[in-house]
Design a protein around this motif. Structure first.
Motif, PDB file in Angstrom:
ATOM      1  N   GLY A 101       0.753  -0.775   0.377  1.00  0.00           N
ATOM      2  CA  GLY A 101      -0.357  -0.001  -0.074  1.00  0.00           C
ATOM      3  C   GLY A 101       0.751   1.390  -0.032  1.00  0.00           C
ATOM      4  N   GLN A 102      -0.090   2.152  -0.143  1.00  0.00           N
ATOM      5  CA  GLN A 102       0.774   4.131  -0.240  1.00  0.00           C
ATOM      6  C   GLN A 102       1.283   4.253   0.621  1.00  0.00           C
ATOM      7  N   ALA A 103       0.939   3.633   1.978  1.00  0.00           N
ATOM      8  CA  ALA A 103       0.640   4.306   3.245  1.00  0.00           C
ATOM      9  C   ALA A 103       2.574   4.264   3.382  1.00  0.00           C
ATOM     10  N   ASN A 104       2.375   2.854   3.429  1.00  0.00           N
ATOM     11  CA  ASN A 104       4.029   1.972   4.032  1.00  0.00           C
ATOM     12  C   ASN A 104       4.807   2.420   2.737  1.00  0.00           C
ATOM     13  N   TYR A 105       4.497   2.557   1.602  1.00  0.00           N
ATOM     14  CA  TYR A 105       5.416   3.413   0.855  1.00  0.00           C
ATOM     15  C   TYR A 105       5.922   5.024   0.941  1.00  0.00           C
ATOM     16  N   GLU A 106       5.084   5.748   1.869  1.00  0.00           N
ATOM     17  CA  GLU A 106       5.167   6.429   2.290  1.00  0.00           C
ATOM     18  C   GLU A 106       6.182   6.936   3.579  1.00  0.00           C
ATOM     19  N   THR A 107       5.783   5.957   4.469  1.00  0.00           N
ATOM     20  CA  THR A 107       6.596   5.682   5.854  1.00  0.00           C
ATOM     21  C   THR A 107       8.129   5.283   4.902  1.00  0.00           C
ATOM     22  N   LEU A 108       8.649   3.995   4.306  1.00  0.00           N
ATOM     23  CA  LEU A 108       9.284   2.850   4.460  1.00  0.00           C
ATOM     24  C   LEU A 108      10.405   3.115   2.482  1.00  0.00           C
ATOM     25  N   SER A 109      10.158   4.410   2.172  1.00  0.00           N
ATOM     26  CA  SER A 109      10.634   4.451   1.019  1.00  0.00           C
ATOM     27  C   SER A 109      12.320   4.399   0.872  1.00  0.00           C
ATOM     28  N   GLU A 110      13.003   5.056   1.723  1.00  0.00           N
ATOM     29  CA  GLU A 110      13.650   5.135   2.255  1.00  0.00           C
ATOM     30  C   GLU A 110      14.656   4.160   2.665  1.00  0.00           C
ATOM     31  N   GLU A 111      13.868   2.656   2.938  1.00  0.00           N
ATOM     32  CA  GLU A 111      14.346   2.031   3.785  1.00  0.00           C
ATOM     33  C   GLU A 111      15.690   0.509   3.105  1.00  0.00           C
ATOM     34  N   GLY A 112      15.897   1.063   1.692  1.00  0.00           N
ATOM     35  CA  GLY A 112      16.686  -0.082   1.861  1.00  0.00           C
ATOM     36  C   GLY A 112      15.946  -1.592   0.545  1.00  0.00           C
ATOM     37  N   GLY A 113      17.215  -2.310  -0.099  1.00  0.00           N
ATOM     38  CA  GLY A 113      16.490  -3.614  -1.027  1.00  0.00           C
ATOM     39  C   GLY A 113      16.148  -4.465  -0.452  1.00  0.00           C
ATOM     40  N   ARG A 114      16.086  -4.497   1.155  1.00  0.00           N
ATOM     41  CA  ARG A 114      15.700  -5.757   1.159  1.00  0.00           C
ATOM     42  C   ARG A 114      13.136  -5.165   1.430  1.00  0.00           C
ATOM     43  N   LEU A 115      13.244  -4.311   0.869  1.00  0.00           N
ATOM     44  CA  LEU A 115      12.038  -4.360   0.894  1.00  0.00           C
ATOM     45  C   LEU A 115      11.493  -4.005  -0.198  1.00  0.00           C
ATOM     46  N   PHE A 116      10.075  -4.775  -0.363  1.00  0.00           N
ATOM     47  CA  PHE A 116       9.489  -4.584  -1.633  1.00  0.00           C
ATOM     48  C   PHE A 116       8.048  -3.838  -1.293  1.00  0.00           C
ATOM     49  N   PHE A 117       7.468  -3.047  -2.242  1.00  0.00           N
ATOM     50  CA  PHE A 117       6.157  -2.575  -2.474  1.00  0.00           C
ATOM     51  C   PHE A 117       5.822  -3.090  -3.094  1.00  0.00           C
ATOM     52  N   LEU A 118       4.374  -3.692  -2.729  1.00  0.00           N
ATOM     53  CA  LEU A 118       3.084  -3.663  -3.561  1.00  0.00           C
ATOM     54  C   LEU A 118       1.851  -2.420  -3.614  1.00  0.00           C
ATOM     55  N   LEU A 119       1.464  -2.334  -5.060  1.00  0.00           N
ATOM     56  CA  LEU A 119       0.517  -0.833  -5.044  1.00  0.00           C
ATOM     57  C   LEU A 119      -0.074  -0.703  -5.589  1.00  0.00           C
ATOM     58  N   LYS A 120      -1.369  -0.390  -5.631  1.00  0.00           N
ATOM     59  CA  LYS A 120      -1.900   0.434  -6.933  1.00  0.00           C
ATOM     60  C   LYS A 120      -1.269   1.982  -6.377  1.00  0.00           C
ATOM     61  N   VAL A 121      -1.097   2.424  -7.951  1.00  0.00           N
ATOM     62  CA  VAL A 121      -0.519   4.185  -7.431  1.00  0.00           C
ATOM     63  C   VAL A 121      -2.119   4.624  -7.824  1.00  0.00           C
ATOM     64  N   LYS A 122      -2.691   5.478  -6.916  1.00  0.00           N
ATOM     65  CA  LYS A 122      -4.304   5.744  -6.465  1.00  0.00           C
ATOM     66  C   LYS A 122      -4.100   7.708  -6.445  1.00  0.00           C
ATOM     67  N   CYS A 123      -2.883   7.916  -6.422  1.00  0.00           N
ATOM     68  CA  CYS A 123      -3.314   9.601  -5.854  1.00  0.00           C
ATOM     69  C   CYS A 123      -2.253  10.451  -6.862  1.00  0.00           C
ATOM     70  N   PRO A 124      -1.782  11.298  -7.151  1.00  0.00           N
ATOM     71  CA  PRO A 124      -0.732  11.957  -8.594  1.00  0.00           C
ATOM     72  C   PRO A 124       0.407  12.684  -7.816  1.00  0.00           C
ATOM     73  N   VAL A 125       0.185  12.637  -5.772  1.00  0.00           N
ATOM     74  CA  VAL A 125       1.691  12.958  -5.264  1.00  0.00           C
ATOM     75  C   VAL A 125       2.348  11.622  -4.922  1.00  0.00           C
ATOM     76  N   ILE A 126       2.035  10.794  -4.820  1.00  0.00           N
ATOM     77  CA  ILE A 126       2.515   9.005  -5.360  1.00  0.00           C
ATOM     78  C   ILE A 126       2.709   8.765  -6.607  1.00  0.00           C
ATOM     79  N   ALA A 127       2.368   8.873  -6.999  1.00  0.00           N
ATOM     80  CA  ALA A 127       2.663   8.963  -9.133  1.00  0.00           C
ATOM     81  C   ALA A 127       4.005   9.717  -9.497  1.00  0.00           C
ATOM     82  N   ARG A 128       4.219  10.685  -8.816  1.00  0.00           N
ATOM     83  CA  ARG A 128       5.322  11.749  -9.305  1.00  0.00           C
ATOM     84  C   ARG A 128       6.562  11.460  -8.081  1.00  0.00           C
ATOM     85  N   ASP A 129       6.478  10.687  -7.126  1.00  0.00           N
ATOM     86  CA  ASP A 129       7.701  10.462  -6.677  1.00  0.00           C
ATOM     87  C   ASP A 129       7.810   8.764  -6.368  1.00  0.00           C
ATOM     88  N   ILE A 130       6.996   7.999  -6.909  1.00  0.00           N
ATOM     89  CA  ILE A 130       7.331   6.764  -7.079  1.00  0.00           C
ATOM     90  C   ILE A 130       8.047   6.828  -8.975  1.00  0.00           C
TER      91      ILE A 130
END
Length: 279
Positions: free
Chosen positions: A238-267
Protein backbone atom coordinates in the motif's frame (compact mmCIF):
# COMPACT_ATOMS: atom_id res chain seq x y z
CA UNK A 1 8.83 10.26 1.34
CA UNK A 2 8.21 13.93 2.23
CA UNK A 3 4.82 15.64 2.35
CA UNK A 4 3.72 17.79 -0.58
CA UNK A 5 1.29 20.72 -0.53
CA UNK A 6 -1.01 18.61 -2.70
CA UNK A 7 -1.47 16.35 0.34
CA UNK A 8 -3.20 19.08 2.37
CA UNK A 9 -6.63 18.94 0.66
CA UNK A 10 -6.55 15.17 1.14
CA UNK A 11 -5.96 15.57 4.89
CA UNK A 12 -8.99 17.86 5.11
CA UNK A 13 -11.12 15.43 3.09
CA UNK A 14 -10.08 12.56 5.34
CA UNK A 15 -10.93 14.58 8.45
CA UNK A 16 -14.41 15.40 7.14
CA UNK A 17 -15.08 11.86 5.95
CA UNK A 18 -13.98 10.32 9.25
CA UNK A 19 -16.05 12.85 11.22
CA UNK A 20 -19.13 11.89 9.23
CA UNK A 21 -18.35 8.18 9.59
CA UNK A 22 -18.32 8.79 13.35
CA UNK A 23 -21.74 10.48 13.20
CA UNK A 24 -20.55 13.98 14.08
CA UNK A 25 -23.08 16.77 13.57
CA UNK A 26 -22.28 19.76 11.36
CA UNK A 27 -21.03 21.88 14.24
CA UNK A 28 -18.62 19.13 15.36
CA UNK A 29 -17.51 18.55 11.76
CA UNK A 30 -16.64 22.26 11.48
CA UNK A 31 -14.65 22.10 14.73
CA UNK A 32 -12.74 19.07 13.44
CA UNK A 33 -11.90 20.89 10.21
CA UNK A 34 -10.80 23.99 12.15
CA UNK A 35 -8.48 21.88 14.33
CA UNK A 36 -7.16 20.07 11.25
CA UNK A 37 -6.37 23.35 9.50
CA UNK A 38 -4.55 24.55 12.61
CA UNK A 39 -2.50 21.35 12.60
CA UNK A 40 -1.66 21.82 8.92
CA UNK A 41 -0.51 25.39 9.53
CA UNK A 42 2.28 24.07 11.74
CA UNK A 43 3.02 20.89 9.77
CA UNK A 44 6.47 20.44 8.27
CA UNK A 45 6.73 19.36 4.65
CA UNK A 46 9.71 17.26 5.75
CA UNK A 47 7.31 15.03 7.70
CA UNK A 48 6.05 11.87 6.07
CA UNK A 49 2.37 12.13 5.05
CA UNK A 50 1.23 9.40 7.50
CA UNK A 51 2.84 11.31 10.37
CA UNK A 52 0.54 14.24 9.63
CA UNK A 53 -2.39 11.93 8.86
CA UNK A 54 -1.96 10.35 12.28
CA UNK A 55 -2.48 13.74 13.91
CA UNK A 56 -5.55 14.41 11.77
CA UNK A 57 -7.26 11.19 12.78
CA UNK A 58 -6.38 11.68 16.44
CA UNK A 59 -8.30 14.96 16.27
CA UNK A 60 -11.30 13.12 14.85
CA UNK A 61 -11.21 10.41 17.50
CA UNK A 62 -10.78 12.91 20.31
CA UNK A 63 -13.61 15.21 19.23
CA UNK A 64 -16.11 12.47 18.31
CA UNK A 65 -15.32 9.96 21.04
CA UNK A 66 -15.33 7.21 18.39
CA UNK A 67 -12.13 5.15 18.48
CA UNK A 68 -12.94 3.29 15.24
CA UNK A 69 -15.16 5.26 12.81
CA UNK A 70 -14.45 2.77 10.01
CA UNK A 71 -15.36 -0.38 11.98
CA UNK A 72 -18.48 -1.18 9.94
CA UNK A 73 -16.87 -0.65 6.53
CA UNK A 74 -13.84 -2.73 7.58
CA UNK A 75 -16.08 -5.63 8.54
CA UNK A 76 -18.02 -5.35 5.27
CA UNK A 77 -14.80 -5.21 3.22
CA UNK A 78 -13.57 -8.39 4.90
CA UNK A 79 -16.87 -10.21 4.31
CA UNK A 80 -16.86 -9.23 0.62
CA UNK A 81 -13.23 -10.30 0.19
CA UNK A 82 -13.88 -13.66 1.89
CA UNK A 83 -16.74 -14.23 -0.54
CA UNK A 84 -14.20 -13.90 -3.35
CA UNK A 85 -11.53 -16.03 -1.66
CA UNK A 86 -12.37 -19.37 -3.38
CA UNK A 87 -12.27 -17.62 -6.76
CA UNK A 88 -8.94 -15.98 -5.93
CA UNK A 89 -7.43 -19.35 -4.99
CA UNK A 90 -8.69 -20.87 -8.25
CA UNK A 91 -7.16 -18.03 -10.25
CA UNK A 92 -3.74 -18.79 -8.76
CA UNK A 93 -4.08 -22.55 -9.26
CA UNK A 94 -4.91 -22.23 -12.95
CA UNK A 95 -1.97 -19.97 -13.83
CA UNK A 96 1.44 -21.22 -14.95
CA UNK A 97 3.22 -18.56 -12.90
CA UNK A 98 1.55 -18.91 -9.52
CA UNK A 99 3.75 -16.33 -7.83
CA UNK A 100 3.11 -13.52 -10.31
CA UNK A 101 -0.62 -14.25 -10.34
CA UNK A 102 -0.70 -14.18 -6.53
CA UNK A 103 1.24 -10.88 -6.51
CA UNK A 104 -1.29 -9.37 -8.91
CA UNK A 105 -4.15 -10.57 -6.71
CA UNK A 106 -2.52 -9.03 -3.64
CA UNK A 107 -2.17 -5.71 -5.48
CA UNK A 108 -5.80 -5.95 -6.61
CA UNK A 109 -6.77 -5.98 -2.95
CA UNK A 110 -5.10 -2.60 -2.59
CA UNK A 111 -8.11 -0.96 -4.26
CA UNK A 112 -9.87 -1.28 -0.86
CA UNK A 113 -8.77 2.11 0.46
CA UNK A 114 -10.92 4.74 2.13
CA UNK A 115 -7.94 7.03 2.78
CA UNK A 116 -7.77 8.03 -0.89
CA UNK A 117 -11.44 8.92 -1.10
CA UNK A 118 -11.91 6.96 -4.32
CA UNK A 119 -14.88 4.71 -5.00
CA UNK A 120 -13.77 1.16 -5.64
CA UNK A 121 -15.16 -2.03 -7.10
CA UNK A 122 -13.19 -5.04 -5.89
CA UNK A 123 -14.24 -7.40 -8.68
CA UNK A 124 -13.76 -4.86 -11.47
CA UNK A 125 -10.34 -3.93 -10.06
CA UNK A 126 -9.35 -7.58 -9.88
CA UNK A 127 -10.15 -8.25 -13.53
CA UNK A 128 -8.20 -5.20 -14.69
CA UNK A 129 -5.13 -5.80 -12.54
CA UNK A 130 -4.83 -9.44 -13.56
CA UNK A 131 -4.17 -8.30 -17.11
CA UNK A 132 -2.55 -4.86 -17.03
CA UNK A 133 1.24 -4.50 -17.31
CA UNK A 134 3.32 -3.41 -14.32
CA UNK A 135 4.55 0.18 -14.47
CA UNK A 136 7.47 -0.89 -12.27
CA UNK A 137 8.26 -4.59 -12.13
CA UNK A 138 11.11 -5.81 -9.93
CA UNK A 139 9.78 -9.38 -9.85
CA UNK A 140 13.11 -10.90 -10.88
CA UNK A 141 14.81 -9.31 -7.87
CA UNK A 142 11.88 -10.37 -5.70
CA UNK A 143 12.13 -14.00 -6.83
CA UNK A 144 15.85 -14.01 -6.03
CA UNK A 145 15.36 -12.44 -2.60
CA UNK A 146 12.54 -14.87 -1.84
CA UNK A 147 14.67 -17.87 -2.83
CA UNK A 148 17.37 -16.74 -0.36
CA UNK A 149 15.11 -15.74 2.55
CA UNK A 150 14.34 -18.08 5.42
CA UNK A 151 11.21 -16.08 6.26
CA UNK A 152 9.26 -12.99 5.19
CA UNK A 153 7.94 -10.02 7.15
CA UNK A 154 4.73 -8.86 5.44
CA UNK A 155 3.44 -5.39 6.36
CA UNK A 156 -0.31 -5.38 5.82
CA UNK A 157 -2.46 -2.45 4.79
CA UNK A 158 -6.26 -2.38 4.82
CA UNK A 159 -8.99 -4.63 6.20
CA UNK A 160 -10.43 -6.80 3.43
CA UNK A 161 -7.19 -6.43 1.52
CA UNK A 162 -5.94 -8.90 4.12
CA UNK A 163 -7.77 -11.71 2.30
CA UNK A 164 -5.92 -10.90 -0.93
CA UNK A 165 -2.64 -10.87 1.04
CA UNK A 166 -3.53 -14.32 2.36
CA UNK A 167 -3.59 -15.63 -1.21
CA UNK A 168 -0.06 -14.33 -1.84
CA UNK A 169 1.23 -15.68 1.47
CA UNK A 170 -0.05 -19.13 0.53
CA UNK A 171 2.06 -18.94 -2.65
CA UNK A 172 5.34 -17.92 -0.97
CA UNK A 173 6.40 -21.32 0.42
CA UNK A 174 8.34 -19.76 3.32
CA UNK A 175 7.23 -18.85 6.85
CA UNK A 176 5.57 -15.43 7.00
CA UNK A 177 5.06 -12.95 9.82
CA UNK A 178 2.10 -10.67 9.05
CA UNK A 179 2.20 -7.28 10.78
CA UNK A 180 -0.85 -5.07 11.29
CA UNK A 181 -1.71 -1.93 13.23
CA UNK A 182 -1.74 -1.79 17.00
CA UNK A 183 -5.08 0.04 17.02
CA UNK A 184 -7.75 1.40 14.67
CA UNK A 185 -6.75 4.02 12.09
CA UNK A 186 -8.85 4.71 8.95
CA UNK A 187 -9.64 1.25 7.49
CA UNK A 188 -6.19 -0.20 8.19
CA UNK A 189 -6.17 -3.78 9.45
CA UNK A 190 -5.72 -4.54 13.13
CA UNK A 191 -5.06 -7.94 14.68
CA UNK A 192 -8.82 -8.57 14.93
CA UNK A 193 -9.25 -7.73 11.23
CA UNK A 194 -6.40 -10.07 10.28
CA UNK A 195 -7.90 -12.89 12.33
CA UNK A 196 -11.29 -12.32 10.72
CA UNK A 197 -9.61 -12.83 7.33
CA UNK A 198 -7.96 -16.08 8.46
CA UNK A 199 -4.39 -14.78 8.35
CA UNK A 200 -3.53 -16.75 11.48
CA UNK A 201 -4.04 -19.94 9.45
CA UNK A 202 -1.20 -19.06 7.06
CA UNK A 203 1.08 -16.71 9.00
CA UNK A 204 2.11 -15.51 12.44
CA UNK A 205 0.05 -12.36 13.06
CA UNK A 206 1.75 -9.58 15.04
CA UNK A 207 1.07 -5.95 15.90
CA UNK A 208 3.41 -3.10 15.03
CA UNK A 209 2.45 -1.52 18.34
CA UNK A 210 1.45 1.67 16.50
CA UNK A 211 -1.97 2.97 15.47
CA UNK A 212 -0.55 5.44 12.93
CA UNK A 213 -0.98 4.98 9.16
CA UNK A 214 1.81 3.19 7.33
CA UNK A 215 4.77 1.95 9.36
CA UNK A 216 6.35 4.83 11.26
CA UNK A 217 9.21 2.92 12.86
CA UNK A 218 9.82 5.47 15.61
CA UNK A 219 6.24 4.93 16.83
CA UNK A 220 6.32 1.13 16.67
CA UNK A 221 6.98 -1.07 19.68
CA UNK A 222 10.50 -2.16 20.56
CA UNK A 223 9.45 -5.76 19.90
CA UNK A 224 8.28 -4.95 16.38
CA UNK A 225 11.34 -2.82 15.59
CA UNK A 226 13.59 -5.73 16.59
CA UNK A 227 11.55 -8.04 14.36
CA UNK A 228 11.81 -5.56 11.50
CA UNK A 229 15.58 -5.20 11.87
CA UNK A 230 16.04 -9.00 11.76
CA UNK A 231 13.86 -9.48 8.67
CA UNK A 232 15.68 -10.69 5.56
CA UNK A 233 12.83 -9.81 3.19
CA UNK A 234 10.01 -7.32 3.80
CA UNK A 235 6.85 -7.02 1.70
CA UNK A 236 5.24 -3.62 2.26
CA UNK A 237 1.67 -3.22 1.00
CA UNK A 238 0.00 0.00 0.00
CA UNK A 239 0.73 3.68 -0.39
CA UNK A 240 1.14 4.55 3.29
CA UNK A 241 3.83 1.91 3.75
CA UNK A 242 5.58 3.33 0.68
CA UNK A 243 5.30 6.84 2.12
CA UNK A 244 6.88 5.80 5.42
CA UNK A 245 9.48 3.27 4.24
CA UNK A 246 10.50 4.28 0.71
CA UNK A 247 14.07 5.02 1.81
CA UNK A 248 14.56 1.85 3.85
CA UNK A 249 16.67 -0.13 1.37
CA UNK A 250 16.76 -3.13 -0.92
CA UNK A 251 15.33 -5.80 1.38
CA UNK A 252 11.94 -4.09 1.05
CA UNK A 253 9.55 -4.72 -1.84
CA UNK A 254 6.56 -2.42 -2.24
CA UNK A 255 3.30 -3.78 -3.68
CA UNK A 256 0.67 -1.19 -4.50
CA UNK A 257 -1.73 0.39 -6.90
CA UNK A 258 -0.87 4.06 -7.52
CA UNK A 259 -3.96 5.99 -6.47
CA UNK A 260 -2.92 9.63 -6.21
CA UNK A 261 -0.81 12.13 -8.20
CA UNK A 262 1.58 12.74 -5.30
CA UNK A 263 2.56 9.08 -5.07
CA UNK A 264 2.67 8.89 -8.88
CA UNK A 265 5.20 11.73 -9.02
CA UNK A 266 7.33 10.35 -6.20
CA UNK A 267 7.42 6.73 -7.33
CA UNK A 268 7.62 7.49 -11.06
CA UNK A 269 4.50 5.67 -12.26
CA UNK A 270 1.13 7.00 -13.46
CA UNK A 271 -2.07 7.03 -11.43
CA UNK A 272 -3.91 3.74 -11.88
CA UNK A 273 -0.75 1.72 -12.49
CA UNK A 274 0.42 -1.30 -10.51
CA UNK A 275 3.85 -1.53 -8.96
CA UNK A 276 6.22 -4.13 -7.60
CA UNK A 277 9.17 -1.98 -6.60
CA UNK A 278 12.33 -2.83 -4.73
CA UNK A 279 13.30 -0.29 -2.08
Amino acid sequence: MKTYLDCFPCFLRQALEAARMAGADEERQRLILDRTMALLQDASLESKPPEIGDGVHRIVRQLTGDDDPYAAVKAESTREALRLYPRLKALVAEDGDRLERAIRIAIAGNVIDFATGADFDIEEGLERILNQPFAINDIAAFRKALSEARSVLYLGDNAGETVFDRVLIEALDVPVIYAVKGGPIINDATVDDALAAGLDEVAEVVSTGSDAPGTILSRCSAEFRALYERAELVIAKGQANYETLSEEGGRLFFLLKVKCPVIARDIGAPVGSIVLKRG
